[in-house]
Write a protein that holds these residues in place. Structure first.
Motif, short mmCIF file in Angstrom:
data_model
loop_
_atom_site.label_atom_id
_atom_site.label_comp_id
_atom_site.label_asym_id
_atom_site.label_seq_id
_atom_site.Cartn_x
_atom_site.Cartn_y
_atom_site.Cartn_z
N LEU A 70 58.81 2.86 4.78
CA LEU A 70 60.03 2.68 4.26
C LEU A 70 59.71 2.44 2.65
O LEU A 70 60.47 2.48 1.60
CB LEU A 70 61.01 1.67 4.82
CG LEU A 70 61.58 2.31 6.04
CD1 LEU A 70 62.23 1.07 6.93
CD2 LEU A 70 62.57 3.27 6.09
N ARG A 71 58.85 1.67 2.32
CA ARG A 71 58.62 0.95 1.09
C ARG A 71 58.01 2.30 0.21
O ARG A 71 58.63 2.34 -1.03
CB ARG A 71 57.51 0.10 1.39
CG ARG A 71 57.86 -1.40 1.34
CD ARG A 71 56.86 -2.51 1.13
NE ARG A 71 55.51 -2.31 1.59
CZ ARG A 71 54.98 -2.83 2.69
NH1 ARG A 71 56.10 -3.84 3.47
NH2 ARG A 71 54.07 -2.63 3.24
N ASN A 72 57.45 3.21 0.82
CA ASN A 72 56.59 4.46 -0.13
C ASN A 72 58.02 5.07 -0.42
O ASN A 72 58.07 5.78 -1.46
CB ASN A 72 55.85 5.33 0.90
CG ASN A 72 54.40 4.42 0.98
OD1 ASN A 72 54.08 3.57 0.14
ND2 ASN A 72 53.72 4.66 2.21
N LEU A 73 59.00 5.08 0.68
CA LEU A 73 60.17 6.21 0.26
C LEU A 73 61.12 5.42 -0.85
O LEU A 73 61.18 6.39 -1.81
CB LEU A 73 61.10 6.11 1.52
CG LEU A 73 60.84 7.21 2.52
CD1 LEU A 73 61.49 6.90 3.87
CD2 LEU A 73 60.90 8.67 2.05
N ALA A 74 61.20 4.35 -1.00
CA ALA A 74 61.73 3.50 -2.03
C ALA A 74 61.10 3.68 -3.30
O ALA A 74 61.71 3.98 -4.42
CB ALA A 74 62.10 2.22 -1.49
N SER A 75 59.77 3.60 -3.30
CA SER A 75 59.08 3.61 -4.47
C SER A 75 58.91 4.86 -4.93
O SER A 75 59.17 5.49 -6.35
CB SER A 75 57.38 3.32 -3.88
OG SER A 75 56.72 3.62 -5.30
N CYS A 76 58.98 5.98 -4.27
CA CYS A 76 59.07 7.55 -4.63
C CYS A 76 60.19 7.77 -5.29
O CYS A 76 60.42 8.55 -6.43
CB CYS A 76 58.77 8.38 -3.42
SG CYS A 76 58.54 10.24 -3.93
#
Length: 366
Positions: A70-76
């Motif tokens: 979920l953190r990766n999705l937000a960062s992307c």
């Protein structure tokens, strides 16, 4: 022109790198920002995040790492928003990329999906989401085009990029008759389950040399630890193609590597073992007869597949003896020749690049 590419594993990095080269050839002024790997960066993309930080495979592994995902999705999303690309290019990796596609569509960013997720194998309900959120699907397997057309998706078959990456197979005269390649995968969790039985069977073939294709994304210490009891086995880093070019036969983890081995004309045994929970769930939802790309494309059991509890030393010994025999080797090689015909001509990266650049020009004004 600005393009944003996302690949989440080693095979996506390979195909993404060839795509980056083709895009730059066709438009030297294109600016490419990417989630991917070393090959995409070397090809000319600005690398934002490496796929080694994204590689979570299987239902259980995804659940355990949900917070990170979920953190990766937000960062992307934040990075795409800041970059403001003319088109977003998604390369396989469906769990992550389909979520990004849904978001990007709402932002008015043209979405091109290069290398379809294998939704025809399981989770076919995702085709509705693709129809809604993807402007152009670029497929690399002939039967995928019919599947998407049937569901109203804008689709183009561009050919398989491995034909470009590998080229014609080397002659048998260049092969080492005593060399057996081991391709246990590029993820640590795969290595833990697939490499041990591969190593066990080496004891049954003392007259042969075994070499592991080590994925550069994994620490060398992981392999050194696994080989403590097998000093006669060695590994080579980021030399998979060189190894397949010279190996007589191979033991190959299910995935893109099975097709790579076939295109190098290397007889193979396909191996797979995963987390017990993930495997039990997958077995209930997968809707195809085979797990290897070779057998799926051929729609026939050309190569032996040893899955989960079947991946044992005695089975590997039997199947390895089969493909080392002249009859077993010839049978697979004759099938590989037909497989190449089915995949069509080379040039996938160039065809994909042309379509992507066309889509980028269509981006609506803000």
């Amino acid at each position: 022109m600005k393009l944003y590419l996302i690949a989440g594993e080693a095979s996506g990095d390979l195909h993404g790198s060839n795509l980056v080269k083709a895009l730059i050839r066709k438009n030297p002024n294109v600016e490419i920002r990417a989630w991917g790997g070393d090959l995409m960066e070397q090809a000319g993309a600005t690398l934002v995040r490496h796929y080694r930080d994204l590689a979570f495979m299987g239902f259980w592994e995804v659940l355990k790492n949900l917070r990170t995902i979920l953190r990766n999705l937000a960062s992307c999303k934040a990075d795409i928003e800041q970059f403001q690309p003319d088109a977003l290019v998604l390369i396989d990796y469906p769990g992550f990329n389909l979520r990004i596609a849904k978001w990007a569509k709402k932002q008015g960013i043209p979405v091109v999906y290069y290398i379809s997720p294998q939704i025809w194998a399981w989770h076919q309900s995702r085709v509705k989401q693709i129809q809604q959120d993807v402007d152009q699907m670029l497929v690399i397997l002939p039967f995928e085009q019919d599947f998407y057309k049937k569901h109203g998706v804008n689709v183009s078959f561009v050919g398989h990029p491995l034909l470009d990456a590998i080229g014609p197979p080397p002659p048998d005269s260049e092969r080492d008759p005593k060399l057996i390649a081991l391709l246990p995968g590029s993820r640590k969790q795969e290595l833990k389950r697939i490499l041990p039985p591969m190593l066990e069977v080496t004891r049954d073939f003392p007259d042969y040399r075994f070499v592991i294709a080590r994925a550069g994304s994994l620490d060398q210490e992981v392999y050194e630890e696994a080989l403590k009891e097998y000093p006669e086995v060695r590994f080579e880093t980021n030399q998979t193609y060189e190894l397949l070019r010279t190996a007589r036969v191979a033991l190959v983890k299910s995935g893109t590597s099975t097709l790579e081995a076939a295109l190098f004309n290397v007889p193979q045994v396909v191996c797979y073992a995963g987390n017990a929970i993930s495997y039990a769930i997958a077995k209930r939802v997968i809707q195809v007869k085979y797990i290897s790309l070779v057998n799926l494309i051929m729609d026939a059991p050309l190569v032996c597949e040893l899955i989960q509890h079947e991946l044992r030393r005695e089975n590997l010994k039997r199947e390895l003896q089969t493909i080392l025999s002249p009859e077993g080797s010839l049978r697979q090689k004759e099938g590989y020749a037909l497989l190449r015909q089915i995949l069509g001509n080379a040039g996938a990266s160039d065809q994909a690049a042309e379509i992507i650049l066309e889509q980028a020009v269509k981006k609506p004004e803000a």
